[in-house]
Design an enzyme around this catalytic site. Structure first.
Site, PDB file in Angstrom:
ATOM      1  N   ASP A 105       0.846  -1.199   0.000  1.00  8.35           N
ATOM      2  CA  ASP A 105       0.000   0.000   0.000  1.00  8.35           C
ATOM      3  C   ASP A 105       0.882   1.250   0.000  1.00  8.35           C
ATOM      4  O   ASP A 105       2.042   1.207   0.437  1.00  8.35           O
ATOM      5  CB  ASP A 105      -0.887   0.033   1.260  1.00  8.35           C
TER       6      ASP A 105
HETATM    7  N1  URA Z   1      -1.166  -5.880   4.063  1.00 12.77           N
HETATM    8  C1  URA Z   1      -1.677  -4.622   4.047  1.00 12.77           C
HETATM    9  O1  URA Z   1      -2.696  -4.358   4.660  1.00 12.77           O
HETATM   10  N2  URA Z   1      -1.013  -3.687   3.352  1.00 12.77           N
HETATM   11  C2  URA Z   1       0.155  -3.921   2.682  1.00 12.77           C
HETATM   12  O2  URA Z   1       0.730  -3.008   2.083  1.00 12.77           O
HETATM   13  C3  URA Z   1       0.651  -5.231   2.719  1.00 12.77           C
HETATM   14  C4  URA Z   1      -0.018  -6.199   3.418  1.00 12.77           C
END
Ligand code: URA
Length: 242
Positions: A105
């Site tokens: 993310d």
């Molecule tokens: N899980 C999440 O919630 N975000 C990420 O970036 C990776 C794994």
């Protein structure tokens, strides 16, 4: 037969930058099939025997890069509004065929794996291969001992059932979580499901390979052969997350 410029060949075979390759070539430290070559612009067969300072190297058409993704950067090659992770690569690492194996993310930091090897990426990402990914999560509320068991059983995210995950309580509001799959926003949704919220998330490890902590946010380097094995050694089918 694949041919490439000598500086590209040396940079690839010895995991060094194009500038470093050029310096070594100009310094008479590079031989192709036993002959010292000082002209970086000459093209050679990528299968030629290449040595640099007496050490033999191997050119690989597949590359594997570890990046320390900073916060606020999107896991993409390009983006109209935010900085794209692949745009942070130094010019001599950039290739048109690179992609991200396992996106993070925008506000997640840490180990981003960049490659041009589609089969490898598939294996890393396939839940059937059970390659563990480890994250350090900072939470809004105190962790509960019961969270450990809930994660181990497999959290339900609405219709989706997560595979068992390992939760280690590091401190009241910090946990290390290992999952063997990569569902959308998985870690954040898993904590939400147990009544908590993630306020910061960092991927520390893929397979048995940890993020190189000497990489500053935004820095990247090639993954060595030995390190690649540390990721690949987890590519076996198993029933649990241990
Ligand atoms: N899980 C999440 O919630 N975000 C990420 O970036 C990776 C794994």
């Amino acid at each position: 037969m694949e041919k490439t410029r000598l500086d590209k060949l040396v940079s690839n075979a010895f995991h060094i930058s194009r500038k470093e390759a050029k310096d070594r070539i100009a310094g008479g430290k590079v031989s192709i099939d036993g002959v010292v070559r000082r002209d970086a612009s000459l093209c050679f067969d990528t299968a030629a025997r290449v040595t640099c300072e007496g050490i033999e190297g191997t050119y690989r058409s597949h590359v594997y890069i570890m990046m320390n993704k900073p916060e606020g950067v999107v896991s993409a090659a390009t983006d109209k509004t935010a900085t794209a992770a692949l745009s942070l690569l130094p010019d001599d690492m950039k290739r048109h065929d690179l992609f991200i194996a396992g996106r993070l993310d925008k506000n997640t930091t840490g180990f981003l794996l960049v490659t041009n090897d589609g089969a490898f990426a598939h294996n890393i990402l396939s839940p059937k291969k059970h390659v563990p990914k480890t994250y350090l999560a900072t939470l809004a509320r105190d962790l509960k001992e019961s969270d450990v068991g809930m994660f181990a059983e497999g959290i339900c995210l609405g219709e989706e059932h997560c595979k068992p995950a390992r939760l280690e309580i590091v401190s009241e509001r910090v946990a290390r979580v290992t999952v063997v799959e990569g569902k959308f926003h998985q870690i954040k949704r898993m904590f939400h499901a147990v009544g908590n919220e993630v306020v910061a998330l960092k991927r520390e490890k893929i397979g048995a390979l940890s993020l190189d902590e000497t990489l500053l946010p935004g820095d990247a380097r090639y993954i060595t052969e030995e390190e690649l094995k540390m990721i690949k050694q987890n590519l076996f089918d198993q029933d649990e997350c241990s």
